[in-house]
Design a protein around this motif. Structure first.
Motif: not given
Length: 954
Positions: A180-207
């Motif tokens: 439900g939080s919103t994220v945006a990238a530096r240099g980009l005014d557009r925002e995106y809403r976080v609708v889910g969480s997942y994991e990469l099976p080979n990289e659990l500590k990946a951002d």
């Protein structure tokens, strides 16, 4: 055959009954044998479970697709690729041609009617609840059935709209955001809403963030390009599913080779599941490409190491468990005598004692395997989080577990062999009356042990002085240690002669240890083996630690801080400088700038249009003859003989090559404050900077007139072309007056300091680069964390360094080894003490009968434990130093050999320093603390009063 079966059946029944009757002794032996089995079985299960099958690996990389299409960036020329790994090379010969590079049209490799799913990846600086976090951005329609398995949904759903993203669980934890939080990238005014969480099976500590194709990376790239900032570095591959009418065999190896002919690389499911023979892979036919995997020698070495570890573990267990079986046999000698009185012969006596080892071994195998299974199952989530990847399916291999269990059974039997033979040699009368008789110590075993010790020491000495093979030193040391183990009974007897100078309780303990060498010597040998290994590793680690400490090159004085930023044309440097000064206990701040050629926004080492570079002009008289450019492009060192190359390697022009740390030339633009931060006490240098002179820390940069030249190269491509032809790079040279710092001045990687006024007067463009800080005290962890948080909010890629000096990683290793050796020593000594108490119960009752006070029992127990610990630690310390010294001497010879070869080739290497350091602290802890601790522990857990026994019937 029938008689043999019935006799062993009876022996097993008797052994099972005795094991249940004497639960304490049985549990002790079972624990000794089962503990290694728990560890080995858990390690086997963990290893097998963590190894992914080919199908599991493909599910994480291809999902449900038949293939992944990759552009190898060779400009579309035909390529050769590995059938399974992502390795490829152009098919043609480009030795004397420009290396092919550029994008390839991968769509021409798509079979007709295929379903294609794009998978793009880039990076961006995402605004979080704490500041800015560098994050990977992946554009993949993860909800598509073809992508199932690549991303594992944990909560919510995958994005379905252009303004939605899903995030990895690690990103949400690090960023302080949630669904439900919103994220945006530096240099980009557009925002995106976080609708889910997942994991990469080979990289659990990946951002990582997941978005729909074209929803995030393209808008971010356009925004960054408009702002003149670096792009996202977007790369794209394609997941491909063949039409149902043609996917019977999948994407075959022939289809892969057809795609290779079009310059496209393919990772195919069908090929990975059924790889072609090496003879059918053109890439593996090329020289150097067929040497994949471990060599046979490496595999043999690994098997030998595993066998050695298992063998030493079994030896350790046998040394500790053998006396327990011996004491058990003596406690049951009346029962064994009755067997003999009723017609049983020595075979039956041996069978009963061996059956005790068999029963305990089987019980240890079952208990150890079951506990290993439970331990692996319970610790799997912890291990997955620690390793950062999910394991595969829980993989239980019965044959391997059965083999591990058989090791427990074999260990139990081996531990009972000597007690069985000893018990069978006793006469029926001696067994029934309880008399032990008198047995002379073996005179052959000490002689064999002495020969083995001397021979092993000679082999280790030969390996360290003459040969370069580590295996010779290790083998000789192992043989010498086994010789000392064989000498242990005789050495225990020598220790007994010191008893005349001891008080009553330690004299009794030492006398008891010498009289009962059958249980004392194995316990001492077990302590010896554990301590010897620990001392050997500790000595090697301490020596290696001293070598690393001597080789450590500090980037700054202790406690000083540097922060540099080479991107964005110095746009964020001012804010970064202030942030560091606000959060750290700064004493002196020295701002530094860097030289740029071309636009002020040019980044370091960037090959952008309109950007050049600069370099220090080294006068020809100061150039090292070994490294000058030859007109034909050949190596200048080839024209010199070995003797001449060795001599030139000691020439000051070759030894004092200017440093290129921090900037492309090693020069920074700063004032005299930088000298204070670097702790350079040179009033003449401070005066020179005030007068507009460059301070040089290398003689090679200064010509005979005391001038330093800086060449501004506006066209790097032409410069590289000229240098390839042996010519000087074209460019404008700016000349400066120089103050040469005193020889040996520690500049911490800087080649020189250019005063700002001199750079401005020469028309050189500079931009803010960073700052150096001296601190009043070493910044604390809390201050560092707060500073990192503040710097993350700036969104800049900051290179922050706090000089903490050399930090030894081996201190933890040494501490762990000391604790491990202490536990083994206390355990072995405690086992020997427990056996001594069980074996000497009659003696203790005699002491009580003659009026000895109750505390004598407790004191005697403590000294019995201490005596075993002292003897084992002394012998183990002496035996452990030998292999460490041998290995260090061998390593010294090897490094000196490399050094001599480098000198012959004209290489510039420092003479290797391979010291030999004895860890006196570890030895002191083993020699003093461990025996004292073992003795005190044994005294505390021993009852001061023993139970009264009935008088034995006559």
């Amino acid at each position: 055959m029938n008689n043999w079966f019935h006799s062993w059946r009876a022996a097993v029944r008797i052994a099972r009954r005795d094991a249940w009757r004497f639960k304490g002794r049985s549990f002790l032996v079972l624990a000794m044998i089962a503990l290694p089995i728990i560890g080995v079985s858990a390690a086997d299960l963990t290893l097998r479970t963590s190894e992914l099958s080919t199908e599991e690996t493909l599910a994480r990389t291809l999902g449900a697709a038949d293939a992944r299409i990759i552009d190898p960036d060779y400009g579309g020329v035909p390529i050769l690729q590995h059938p399974v790994q992502e390795d490829s090379t152009p098919a043609g010969n480009y030795d004397n041609k420009p290396w092919p590079e550029g994008r390839t049209d991968v769509t021409k490799a798509f079979p007709a009617g295929s379903t294609v799913l794009t998978d793009s990846a880039g990076a961006g600086k995402i605004r979080t609840a704490h500041g800015i976090l560098q994050t990977e951005i992946r554009e993949l329609k993860a909800a598509d059935p073809m992508a199932r398995g690549i991303l594992t949904l944990q909560d919510g759903r995958f994005p379905e709209k252009a303004d939605e993203v899903a995030a990895t669980t690690h990103f949400l934890e690090a960023s302080g955001l949630g669904l439900g939080s919103t994220v945006a990238a530096r240099g980009l005014d557009r925002e995106y809403r976080v609708v889910g969480s997942y994991e990469l099976p080979n990289e659990l500590k990946a951002d990582q963030l997941n978005a729909l194709p074209g929803a995030f990376l393209d808008p971010l790239g356009k925004a960054l390009d408009a702002a003149g900032m670096p792009g996202t570095g977007k790369s794209t591959t394609h997941l491909l599913a063949l039409p149902r009418s043609t996917d019977a065999d999948g994407f075959t190896w022939n289809m892969v080779k057809e795609a290779n002919a079009k310059g496209v690389m393919v990772i195919s499911r069908a090929v990975a599941l059924d790889p072609p023979a090496d003879s059918d892979v053109p890439l593996l036919q090329r020289e150097g490409w067929g040497d994949y995997g471990d060599s046979a020698a490496a595999k043999a070495a690994a098997l030998a190491a595993a066998g050695t570890i298992v063998g030493l573990a079994m030896l350790e267990i046998c040394l500790l468990a053998g006396p327990a079986f011996a004491v058990g046999a003596r406690r049951s000698r009346r029962q064994l005598g009755l067997v003999g009185a009723n017609g049983g012969d020595r075979r039956h006596i041996r069978a009963i004692v061996l059956a005790g080892g068999l029963v305990i071994g089987i019980a240890a195998a079952v208990v150890g395997t079951v506990l290993g299974l439970l331990l692996t199952f319970l610790l799997q989530p912890v291990l997955e989080d620690y390793m950062g990847q999910r394991f595969g399916a829980f993989d239980v291999r019965p044959l391997e577990l059965l083999g591990i269990g058989l090791i427990a059974v074999l260990t139990g039997l081996l531990a009972a062999v000597v007690p069985a033979v000893t018990a069978s040699r006793q006469t029926v009368l001696a067994s029934l009356t309880g008399r032990r008789g008198v047995r002379r110590s073996s005179r052959v075993l000490p002689v064999v042990g002495l020969i083995a010790a001397l021979l092993g020491a000679a082999i280790a000495l030969y390996g360290s002085v003459v040969s370069d093979q580590f295996i010779i030193v290790a083998g000789g040391s192992a043989l010498a240690e086994l010789g000392v183990v064989a000498l242990t009974p005789a050495l225990v007897g020598l220790f007994g002669r010191t008893g005349r100078w001891l008080p009553l309780s330690p004299r009794l303990a030492l006398r008891d240890a010498v009289r009962n060498r059958g249980r004392t010597a194995p316990a001492v040998a077990a302590v010896l083996a554990a301590v010897a290994g620990t001392v050997a590793v500790a000595t090697y680690q301490a020596s290696d630690d001293a070598q690393q400490r001597a080789a450590y090159e500090a980037r700054l004085p202790h406690g000083a801080v540097s922060v540099v930023l080479g991107e964005g044309g110095g746009r964020d440097v001012l804010a970064v400088r202030d942030t560091v000064q606000k959060n750290l206990p700064v004493e002196v701040r020295a701002d530094v700038d860097r030289i740029v050629v071309g636009k002020a926004t040019c980044e370091m080492y960037a090959d952008a249009e309109g950007c050049g570079r600069h370099e220090v002009v080294i006068p020809k008289a100061n150039q090292c003859p070994l490294w000058v450019y030859m007109p034909d492009g050949s190596d200048a060192s080839d024209k010199y003989t070995k003797a001449e190359r060795r001599k030139l390697a000691q020439d000051w022009r070759c030894k004092e090559t200017p440093s290129m740390a921090y900037t492309e030339s090693g020069l920074v633009v700063a004032d005299a404050k930088l000298l204070k931060v670097l702790e350079i006490e040179d009033p003449a240098a401070e005066k020179a900077l005030a007068e507009g002179k460059v301070v040089s820390f290398s003689r090679t940069m200064v010509d005979a007139k005391g001038k330093l030249g800086i060449k501004l190269i506006t066209d790097p491509a032409k410069a590289e072309e000229a240098m390839a032809k042996g010519k000087e790079a074209p460019g404008q040279v700016k000349s400066f007056d120089v103050h040469q710092a005193a020889p040996g001045t520690e500049s911490y990687g800087l080649a020189g300091i250019v005063p700002p006024a001199a750079a401005k007067a020469a028309g050189i463009t500079t931009v803010p680069f960073g700052a150096y800080f001296s601190t009043e005290r070493m910044p604390s962890t809390e201050q560092r964390q707060k500073l990192d948080d503040e710097l993350s909010k700036t969104g800049a890629s900051v290179d922050l360094h706090v000089e903490e000096g050399f930090v030894s990683e081996n201190s933890i290793v040494l501490l762990s080894l000391t604790v491990f050796a202490g536990l083994i020593t206390i355990g072995a000594a405690g086992i020997a003490t427990g056996l001594a108490q069980a074996d000497a119960e009659a003696d203790l009752k005699t002491l009580a009968a003659v009026g000895a006070p109750p505390r004598v029992r407790r004191t005697l127990s403590g000294f019995q434990c201490g005596v075993v610990a002292v003897m084992g630690v002394l012998l183990g310390s002496a035996a452990g130093v030998l292999p460490a010294i041998g290995l260090r001497l061998t390593e010294r010879r090897q490094q000196m050999s490399w050094y001599e070869q480098a000198l012959d080739l004209g290489g510039l290497m420092e003479r290797p320093q391979v010291p030999i350091i004895v860890p006196w602290g570890t030895l002191a802890a083993l020699l003093v603390a461990v025996p004292v601790g073992a003795a005190l522990l044994a005294a505390l857990v021993t009852r001061s009063r023993g139970a009264l026994a009935r008088r034995a019937a006559a």
